[in-house]
Enzyme design. Sequence first.
Site, PDB file in Angstrom:
ATOM      1  N   HIS A 122       3.529  -9.928  -1.379  1.00  0.00           N
ATOM      2  CA  HIS A 122       4.339  -8.740  -1.643  1.00  0.00           C
ATOM      3  C   HIS A 122       5.438  -9.168  -2.621  1.00  0.00           C
ATOM      4  O   HIS A 122       5.913 -10.307  -2.562  1.00  0.00           O
ATOM      5  CB  HIS A 122       4.950  -8.306  -0.307  1.00  0.00           C
ATOM      6  CG  HIS A 122       5.651  -6.988  -0.307  1.00  0.00           C
ATOM      7  ND1 HIS A 122       6.913  -6.820  -0.817  1.00  0.00           N
ATOM      8  CD2 HIS A 122       5.276  -5.769   0.165  1.00  0.00           C
ATOM      9  CE1 HIS A 122       7.284  -5.552  -0.651  1.00  0.00           C
ATOM     10  NE2 HIS A 122       6.307  -4.898  -0.052  1.00  0.00           N
ATOM     11  N   ASP A 199       6.150 -14.754   5.750  1.00  0.00           N
ATOM     12  CA  ASP A 199       6.472 -13.333   5.687  1.00  0.00           C
ATOM     13  C   ASP A 199       5.561 -12.614   6.678  1.00  0.00           C
ATOM     14  O   ASP A 199       4.375 -12.445   6.432  1.00  0.00           O
ATOM     15  CB  ASP A 199       6.244 -12.848   4.245  1.00  0.00           C
ATOM     16  CG  ASP A 199       6.277 -11.330   4.127  1.00  0.00           C
ATOM     17  OD1 ASP A 199       6.426 -10.640   5.150  1.00  0.00           O
ATOM     18  OD2 ASP A 199       6.141 -10.843   2.990  1.00  0.00           O
ATOM     19  N   GLN A 202       3.749  -7.743   7.768  1.00  0.00           N
ATOM     20  CA  GLN A 202       2.516  -6.992   7.963  1.00  0.00           C
ATOM     21  C   GLN A 202       1.784  -7.406   9.239  1.00  0.00           C
ATOM     22  O   GLN A 202       0.861  -6.725   9.668  1.00  0.00           O
ATOM     23  CB  GLN A 202       1.610  -7.234   6.754  1.00  0.00           C
ATOM     24  CG  GLN A 202       0.644  -6.126   6.475  1.00  0.00           C
ATOM     25  CD  GLN A 202       1.300  -4.766   6.396  1.00  0.00           C
ATOM     26  OE1 GLN A 202       0.988  -3.882   7.179  1.00  0.00           O
ATOM     27  NE2 GLN A 202       2.244  -4.596   5.482  1.00  0.00           N
ATOM     28  N   LYS A 225       7.836  -1.809  10.720  1.00  0.00           N
ATOM     29  CA  LYS A 225       6.385  -1.939  10.625  1.00  0.00           C
ATOM     30  C   LYS A 225       5.761  -2.236  11.989  1.00  0.00           C
ATOM     31  O   LYS A 225       4.571  -2.473  12.096  1.00  0.00           O
ATOM     32  CB  LYS A 225       6.012  -3.011   9.613  1.00  0.00           C
ATOM     33  CG  LYS A 225       6.343  -2.542   8.199  1.00  0.00           C
ATOM     34  CD  LYS A 225       5.767  -3.387   7.132  1.00  0.00           C
ATOM     35  CE  LYS A 225       6.138  -2.789   5.779  1.00  0.00           C
ATOM     36  NZ  LYS A 225       5.905  -3.731   4.693  1.00  0.00           N
ATOM     37  N   CYS A 363       3.110  -2.912  -4.020  1.00  0.00           N
ATOM     38  CA  CYS A 363       4.109  -3.976  -4.222  1.00  0.00           C
ATOM     39  C   CYS A 363       3.444  -5.340  -4.327  1.00  0.00           C
ATOM     40  O   CYS A 363       4.015  -6.349  -3.885  1.00  0.00           O
ATOM     41  CB  CYS A 363       5.155  -4.003  -3.111  1.00  0.00           C
ATOM     42  SG  CYS A 363       6.192  -2.554  -3.071  1.00  0.00           S
TER      43      CYS A 363
HETATM   44  C1  LIG Z   1       6.618  -4.330   3.867  1.00  0.00           C
HETATM   45  C2  LIG Z   1       6.461  -5.713   3.483  1.00  0.00           C
HETATM   46  C3  LIG Z   1       7.549  -6.444   2.992  1.00  0.00           C
HETATM   47  C4  LIG Z   1       8.902  -5.834   2.789  1.00  0.00           C
HETATM   48  O1  LIG Z   1       9.445  -5.379   3.970  1.00  0.00           O
HETATM   49  P1  LIG Z   1      10.822  -4.536   3.948  1.00  0.00           P
HETATM   50  O2  LIG Z   1      10.892  -3.962   5.322  1.00  0.00           O
HETATM   51  O3  LIG Z   1      10.635  -3.482   2.883  1.00  0.00           O
HETATM   52  O4  LIG Z   1      11.918  -5.470   3.632  1.00  0.00           O
HETATM   53  C5  LIG Z   1       7.331  -7.760   2.661  1.00  0.00           C
HETATM   54  N1  LIG Z   1       6.134  -8.342   2.818  1.00  0.00           N
HETATM   55  C6  LIG Z   1       5.066  -7.680   3.300  1.00  0.00           C
HETATM   56  C7  LIG Z   1       3.764  -8.400   3.462  1.00  0.00           C
HETATM   57  C8  LIG Z   1       5.188  -6.339   3.631  1.00  0.00           C
HETATM   58  O5  LIG Z   1       4.130  -5.677   4.105  1.00  0.00           O
END
Ligand SMILES: *Cc1c(COP(=O)(O)O)cnc(C)c1O
Length: 405
Positions: A122, A199, A202, A225, A363
Amino acid sequence: MAFNINEIRKDFPILRRKINGHPLIYFDNAATTQKPQQVIDSIVEYYQNYNANIHRGVHSLSQEATDAYEIARKKIQKHFNIEKDYEVIFTSGTTHGINLVANGFTSLLNKGDEIIVSAMEHHSNIVPWQMLAEKTGAELKVIPMSEEGTLVLSEYKKLLSKRTKLVFVNHISNALGTINPIREITQLAHDAGAAVLIDGAQACSHIKPDLQELNVDFYVTSAHKMCGPTGVGILYGKEKWLNKLPPYQGGGEMIKEVTFANTTYADLPHKFEAGTPNICGGIAYGTAIDYLNTIGFDEIATYEAGLLDYATVELLKIEGLRIYGTGPHKTSVVSFNIEGIHPYDIGTIVDKMGIAVRTGHHCAQPIMEFYRIPGTVRASLTFYNTREEIDIFIQALRKAKAMLT
Ligand SMILES: *Cc1c(COP(=O)(O)O)cnc(C)c1O
């Protein structure tokens, strides 16, 4: 508790809505999930009954709010199997957590150092590191991806060396649904002497990561999320790393003592929590975690695997449809295109039928560049979606295809 889809759907008031005259079919869960009544209630209850600023007040209301916020931190600690509660830093979300760590590494990197990202990130796990590389002179290397949308670990091994200081990879790709082998990626990085940031934005609505078992150095995620509110998330960091990093923002809450000559910083976690936090968001995040655990992550995984199989089989019956992200380990995200049709046009037509999907680059422009496409249609399914909804979606796609070709 047995997995009862009808009961679960009743928990989400928004699923009773109609969009353009049709019952809402919400397939944009990778962008944000809907909120169960329990989470909505916990937000209302906070503002109705015990809204106060935390950590500073001697009065009862402030104590109540502080207790609720710190209980939420402990719930999060337990959920992710984190060793110490002060290794849980509340943030405004994944993006904030990554920027906090990237900023902290400014003072830890030198010219000639290397940092490693993956080809399926992302933008929020790319751009802060590019900014860091620019500031420090460190070099950014990229783990390549295969045609099926999995990371090429043999190439990753070649990138690792004594110069590698940090590796940052997503747990699950938001654009492809690929689940990355975090334990292995982390072990290889540690063998080379590098730290690892994952990260998890997701991942956390689909799986329950055991952060001590994964042995990562940093893990970031967002509440919204995983059925919680927007504007709150966490950064997990191993104590030794959080002690090494300088504070990100200065302000109230993050200090021990302030004089104009000198300021000493507060202990963890407060060193990284400057200013009044999203108190109600943190509390409701705890409620969301309770909610997901009541359903059970094993039950969620089994149910979602069924949805993914069904959607994949049915989608591939549509002639000219190609799915991106076909690796063996993936979650219930299906990214696809239909030959000769722009994803945006598909998204617009199915919206008229009440179906919310995402179209575009999600993104993750480097992934789109890899496949040489402008974007995809992404249906991201979760535990409150159904096979009946997939059937309606497939019909809508057939209609869209007939209209557009
Ligand atoms: C949504 C997402 C982000 C960003 O998350 P925010 O809540 O917008 O800060 C980063 N990495 C992944 C894989 C995502 O799905």
